[in-house]
Write a protein that holds these residues in place. Structure first.
Motif, mmCIF file in Angstrom:
data_model
loop_
_atom_site.group_PDB
_atom_site.id
_atom_site.type_symbol
_atom_site.label_atom_id
_atom_site.label_comp_id
_atom_site.label_asym_id
_atom_site.label_seq_id
_atom_site.Cartn_x
_atom_site.Cartn_y
_atom_site.Cartn_z
ATOM 1 N N ILE A 282 0.947 -1.403 -0.277
ATOM 2 C CA ILE A 282 0.037 -0.111 0.226
ATOM 3 C C ILE A 282 0.983 1.360 0.268
ATOM 4 C CG2 ILE A 282 -1.977 1.247 1.668
ATOM 5 C CD1 ILE A 282 -2.449 -1.542 2.571
ATOM 6 N N ALA A 283 1.772 1.513 0.673
ATOM 7 C CA ALA A 283 3.356 2.348 0.410
ATOM 8 C C ALA A 283 3.468 2.528 -0.309
ATOM 9 C CB ALA A 283 4.117 1.917 1.654
ATOM 10 N N ILE A 284 3.743 1.327 -1.122
ATOM 11 C CA ILE A 284 4.317 2.038 -2.155
ATOM 12 C C ILE A 284 3.076 2.283 -3.233
ATOM 13 C CG2 ILE A 284 5.756 0.846 -4.769
ATOM 14 C CD1 ILE A 284 6.967 -1.416 -2.543
ATOM 15 N N LYS A 285 2.356 2.122 -3.327
ATOM 16 C CA LYS A 285 0.588 2.579 -4.707
ATOM 17 C C LYS A 285 1.037 3.854 -3.826
ATOM 18 C CE LYS A 285 -2.511 0.795 -6.693
ATOM 19 N NZ LYS A 285 -1.469 0.838 -8.318
ATOM 20 N N ILE A 286 1.072 4.100 -2.375
ATOM 21 C CA ILE A 286 0.787 5.555 -2.270
ATOM 22 C C ILE A 286 1.577 6.341 -3.016
ATOM 23 C CG2 ILE A 286 0.096 7.377 -0.212
ATOM 24 C CD1 ILE A 286 -1.880 4.750 0.691
ATOM 25 N N GLY A 287 2.703 6.294 -1.868
ATOM 26 C CA GLY A 287 3.995 6.749 -2.141
ATOM 27 C C GLY A 287 4.171 7.402 -3.801
ATOM 28 N N LYS A 288 3.877 6.072 -5.355
ATOM 29 C CA LYS A 288 3.842 7.485 -5.896
ATOM 30 C C LYS A 288 2.848 7.738 -6.580
ATOM 31 C CE LYS A 288 3.488 2.411 -8.208
ATOM 32 N NZ LYS A 288 4.106 1.228 -8.549
ATOM 33 N N LEU A 289 1.894 8.187 -5.763
ATOM 34 C CA LEU A 289 1.004 9.336 -6.215
ATOM 35 C C LEU A 289 1.829 11.006 -6.278
ATOM 36 C CD1 LEU A 289 -1.719 8.489 -3.612
ATOM 37 C CD2 LEU A 289 -1.859 8.600 -5.861
ATOM 38 N N PRO A 290 1.378 11.583 -7.135
ATOM 39 C CA PRO A 290 2.384 12.570 -7.893
ATOM 40 C C PRO A 290 2.150 13.348 -6.677
ATOM 41 C CG PRO A 290 0.310 12.332 -8.960
ATOM 42 C CD PRO A 290 0.547 11.224 -8.007
ATOM 43 N N ALA A 291 2.764 14.980 -6.907
ATOM 44 C CA ALA A 291 2.934 15.748 -6.034
ATOM 45 C C ALA A 291 2.164 16.655 -6.321
ATOM 46 C CB ALA A 291 4.730 16.445 -6.104
ATOM 47 N N ASP A 292 1.523 17.506 -5.056
ATOM 48 C CA ASP A 292 0.419 18.372 -5.432
ATOM 49 C C ASP A 292 0.879 19.497 -4.672
ATOM 50 O OD1 ASP A 292 -0.659 18.116 -2.882
ATOM 51 O OD2 ASP A 292 -1.920 16.107 -3.680
ATOM 52 N N ASP A 293 0.062 20.601 -4.728
ATOM 53 C CA ASP A 293 0.224 21.822 -4.092
ATOM 54 C C ASP A 293 -0.448 21.748 -3.041
ATOM 55 O OD1 ASP A 293 0.043 22.808 -6.731
ATOM 56 O OD2 ASP A 293 -2.155 24.042 -6.886
ATOM 57 N N LYS A 294 -1.496 20.544 -2.158
ATOM 58 C CA LYS A 294 -1.246 19.977 -0.980
ATOM 59 C C LYS A 294 0.036 19.764 0.098
ATOM 60 C CE LYS A 294 -4.517 20.645 1.844
ATOM 61 N NZ LYS A 294 -4.481 23.146 2.553
ATOM 62 N N ARG A 295 0.646 18.609 -1.294
ATOM 63 C CA ARG A 295 2.035 17.709 -0.731
ATOM 64 C C ARG A 295 2.904 17.850 -1.899
ATOM 65 N NH1 ARG A 295 -2.783 15.897 1.332
ATOM 66 N NH2 ARG A 295 -3.025 15.438 3.654
ATOM 67 N N THR A 296 3.766 18.666 -1.419
ATOM 68 C CA THR A 296 5.212 18.809 -2.808
ATOM 69 C C THR A 296 6.228 18.263 -3.009
ATOM 70 O OG1 THR A 296 5.989 20.075 -1.148
ATOM 71 C CG2 THR A 296 4.885 21.418 -2.882
ATOM 72 N N PHE A 297 6.248 17.145 -1.698
ATOM 73 C CA PHE A 297 6.204 16.534 -1.715
ATOM 74 C C PHE A 297 5.721 14.122 -2.193
ATOM 75 C CE2 PHE A 297 9.867 18.482 1.491
ATOM 76 C CZ PHE A 297 9.765 18.242 0.280
ATOM 77 N N GLY A 298 5.025 14.704 -3.004
ATOM 78 C CA GLY A 298 4.458 13.930 -2.864
ATOM 79 C C GLY A 298 3.546 12.645 -1.211
ATOM 80 N N TYR A 299 3.891 11.851 -1.361
ATOM 81 C CA TYR A 299 3.463 10.783 -0.269
ATOM 82 C C TYR A 299 4.519 9.825 0.181
ATOM 83 C CZ TYR A 299 -1.379 13.011 -1.135
ATOM 84 O OH TYR A 299 -2.449 13.664 -1.275
ATOM 85 N N GLN A 300 5.316 9.915 -0.296
ATOM 86 C CA GLN A 300 7.084 9.559 0.021
ATOM 87 C C GLN A 300 6.699 8.989 1.588
ATOM 88 O OE1 GLN A 300 10.191 10.736 -1.960
ATOM 89 N NE2 GLN A 300 9.135 12.142 -3.384
ATOM 90 N N ARG A 301 6.745 9.744 2.040
ATOM 91 C CA ARG A 301 6.532 9.815 4.026
ATOM 92 C C ARG A 301 5.718 8.233 4.500
ATOM 93 N NH1 ARG A 301 8.834 13.704 7.305
ATOM 94 N NH2 ARG A 301 10.684 13.449 6.518
ATOM 95 N N PHE A 302 4.927 7.672 3.358
ATOM 96 C CA PHE A 302 3.669 6.845 3.949
ATOM 97 C C PHE A 302 4.324 5.785 3.751
ATOM 98 C CE2 PHE A 302 0.524 3.825 3.683
ATOM 99 C CZ PHE A 302 -0.533 4.758 4.264
#
Length: 303
Positions: free
Chosen positions: A68-88
């Motif tokens: 799940i972390a890999i799947k979410i981590g691949k989501l692109p960065a957006d205006d809310k989360r400029t680093f994307g979701y890598q922290r997941f």
């Protein structure tokens, strides 16, 4: 003057894709065997088997969380989360470590109760299941081994499977001893040893994850040596505002102000980024090269 290097993104995507496949394979293996081991644990009355099954459950959960972390981590960065979701990925590793902790403590508690009332144990059934469990674990370890270097997430899953393999070895030894001597307390002892083996490893994973979440300097970076290396660059007279932190296990960032009044800026910039990439593996670099000493403090006084 500030800048970033983006060369490693494609490589990161390929690594992530490979890790996904490995994790899916390992998850399929462990989940199917988990069911077998739980049933067998109750049928044979073996706490060591159940403790191993509890482990296998955290294995399967760890693998599922890692996916799940890999799947979410691949989501692109957006205006809310400029680093994307890598922290997941780090949150997943943290959750995983906490779960292992709880399971180990439960097994120790259960063992404490059993020392006074040891149940009847079917040692042969216990032996067969433990041997099968070991085979499943060894295959899963082989699959995950190479990915463990690239990601704290996969490393967490790999450590789970490794501890589980050792658990299976313990259960095999226990089953043989019980079969030969009828010492049923050996089963409880093995369960305790499995619990004790897992606790320090969970602690280590927990510490690493928390360090990253607290924006701590990654373990592999020697900040003092890094400071000296920056100071030894040609033209650099002093440095301040040095910050090193990690977004995920392999994504390390650095920001620093270099006071270098005489330096040729572009040359210094290239030299610094080159050194940081090759010597420290830091590819996300923000450098500010200044001509006035302690520019940031003067800036503060003007307001």
């Amino acid at each position: 003057m500030s800048g970033h290097h983006h060369g490693h993104e494609h490589h990161h995507a390929v690594v992530t894709e490979n890790n996904s496949k490995k994790l899916w394979l390992a998850l399929g293996l462990t989940s199917s065997f988990l069911v077998v081991e739980i049933i067998a644990g109750f049928l044979t009355q073996s706490l060591a088997l159940l403790s191993d099954a509890a482990h296998m459950f955290t294995d399967a959960a760890a693998l599922a969380i890692a996916l799940i972390a890999i799947k979410i981590g691949k989501l692109p960065a957006d205006d809310k989360r400029t680093f994307g979701y890598q922290r997941f990925e780090i949150l997943a590793a943290l959750f995983n470590a906490l779960m292992l902790f709880i399971v180990a403590l439960y097994i120790l508690y259960e063992a404490y109760i059993r020392f006074s009332h040891p149940p009847e144990i079917q040692s042969q059934g216990m032996l067969i299941v433990a041997v099968l469990g070991l085979i499943v674990n060894l295959i899963a370890m082989k699959i995950l081994m190479s990915g463990a270097e690239d990601s704290l997430n996969v490393k967490g899953a790999y450590l789970e499977v490794l501890s589980d393999a050792l658990g299976s070895v313990g259960v095999i030894v226990g089953a043989v001893v019980i079969d030969l001597t009828q010492w049923v307390w050996v089963d409880t002892l093995i369960a305790v040893l499995i619990g004790m083996w897992v606790l320090p490893r969970s602690w280590l994973l927990l510490k690493q994850s928390i360090n990253i979440l607290l924006e701590g300097v990654p373990d592999e970076i020697d900040i003092e040596a890094l400071r000296q290396d920056l100071l030894s660059l040609e033209g650099v007279e002093s440095i301040h505002q040095l910050k090193v932190w990690a977004i995920s296990s392999k994504n390390i960032h650095l920001a620093v102000h270099l006071y270098a009044p005489q330096a040729e800026r572009n040359h210094l910039y290239d030299e610094a980024t080159e050194m940081l990439t090759h010597r420290y593996g830091i590819r996300q670099v923000t450098l500010q090269i200044e001509e006035n000493p302690c520019h940031s403090h003067e800036h503060l006084h003007q307001h």
